[in-house]
Write an enzyme that holds these catalytic residues in place. Sequence first.
Site, PDB file in Angstrom:
ATOM      1  N   ASN A  61      -7.432  52.424-103.598  1.00  0.00           N
ATOM      2  CA  ASN A  61      -8.023  51.628-102.318  1.00  0.00           C
ATOM      3  C   ASN A  61      -9.556  51.860-102.528  1.00  0.00           C
ATOM      4  O   ASN A  61     -10.050  52.662-103.050  1.00  0.00           O
ATOM      5  CB  ASN A  61      -7.677  52.738-101.126  1.00  0.00           C
ATOM      6  CG  ASN A  61      -6.123  52.866-101.144  1.00  0.00           C
ATOM      7  OD1 ASN A  61      -5.503  51.955-101.161  1.00  0.00           O
ATOM      8  ND2 ASN A  61      -5.795  54.227-101.056  1.00  0.00           N
TER       9      ASN A  61
ATOM     10  N   HIS B 117      -9.906  61.856-101.082  1.00  0.00           N
ATOM     11  CA  HIS B 117      -8.715  60.902-100.259  1.00  0.00           C
ATOM     12  C   HIS B 117      -8.561  60.961 -98.811  1.00  0.00           C
ATOM     13  O   HIS B 117      -8.234  60.080 -98.095  1.00  0.00           O
ATOM     14  CB  HIS B 117      -7.570  60.894-101.159  1.00  0.00           C
ATOM     15  CG  HIS B 117      -6.431  59.786-100.651  1.00  0.00           C
ATOM     16  ND1 HIS B 117      -6.945  58.338-100.732  1.00  0.00           N
ATOM     17  CD2 HIS B 117      -5.246  59.774-100.123  1.00  0.00           C
ATOM     18  CE1 HIS B 117      -5.847  57.715-100.381  1.00  0.00           C
ATOM     19  NE2 HIS B 117      -4.830  58.649-100.101  1.00  0.00           N
TER      20      HIS B 117
ATOM     21  N   HIS C 148     -23.232  43.206 -90.840  1.00  0.00           N
ATOM     22  CA  HIS C 148     -24.055  44.028 -91.496  1.00  0.00           C
ATOM     23  C   HIS C 148     -23.333  45.466 -91.040  1.00  0.00           C
ATOM     24  O   HIS C 148     -23.412  45.771 -89.879  1.00  0.00           O
ATOM     25  CB  HIS C 148     -25.538  44.060 -91.366  1.00  0.00           C
ATOM     26  CG  HIS C 148     -26.505  44.852 -92.158  1.00  0.00           C
ATOM     27  ND1 HIS C 148     -27.373  45.656 -91.669  1.00  0.00           N
ATOM     28  CD2 HIS C 148     -26.124  45.166 -93.476  1.00  0.00           C
ATOM     29  CE1 HIS C 148     -27.783  46.355 -92.748  1.00  0.00           C
ATOM     30  NE2 HIS C 148     -26.970  45.873 -93.852  1.00  0.00           N
TER      31      HIS C 148
END
EC number: 5.4.99.62
Length: 131
Positions: free
Chosen positions: A122, A98, A20
């Site tokens: 991405n 980015h 998690h």
Amino acid sequence: MKKGGILNKRLNEVIASLGHMDTIVICDAGLPIPDENQRVDLAFEPGTPGQIQVLKAVLNEVVVEKVIMAEESKKVSPEMHEEILKLLGDKEIEYVPHTEFKERSKKSKAIIRTGEFTPYSNVMLVCGCAY
């Protein structure tokens, strides 16, 4: 022999190790990957395997509670951005510049490199909990 799903041994090992709030990145062929990061390099030739193909396979295996993407993806690669959104459904999405995405990726459990040549395609998956 495994019946189906992801067959790549290294990728299966990474997926099995996730907990998690761990993050993994599925990136295009051009994202810089620091030496410190676990790298699962699936790139074979330009476009193979593609970002969508790999993302779809990983989403079938991993509980994802949030996705992080570069803000630039919406303007630079709108078609790919839309395809990714379709796969993600109603998952929470956070957009960051980015440069920040690249910095955050350094803390990911692993970076999965595809043969994708679409800029800013991405995605960073933040793992959820199955129970």
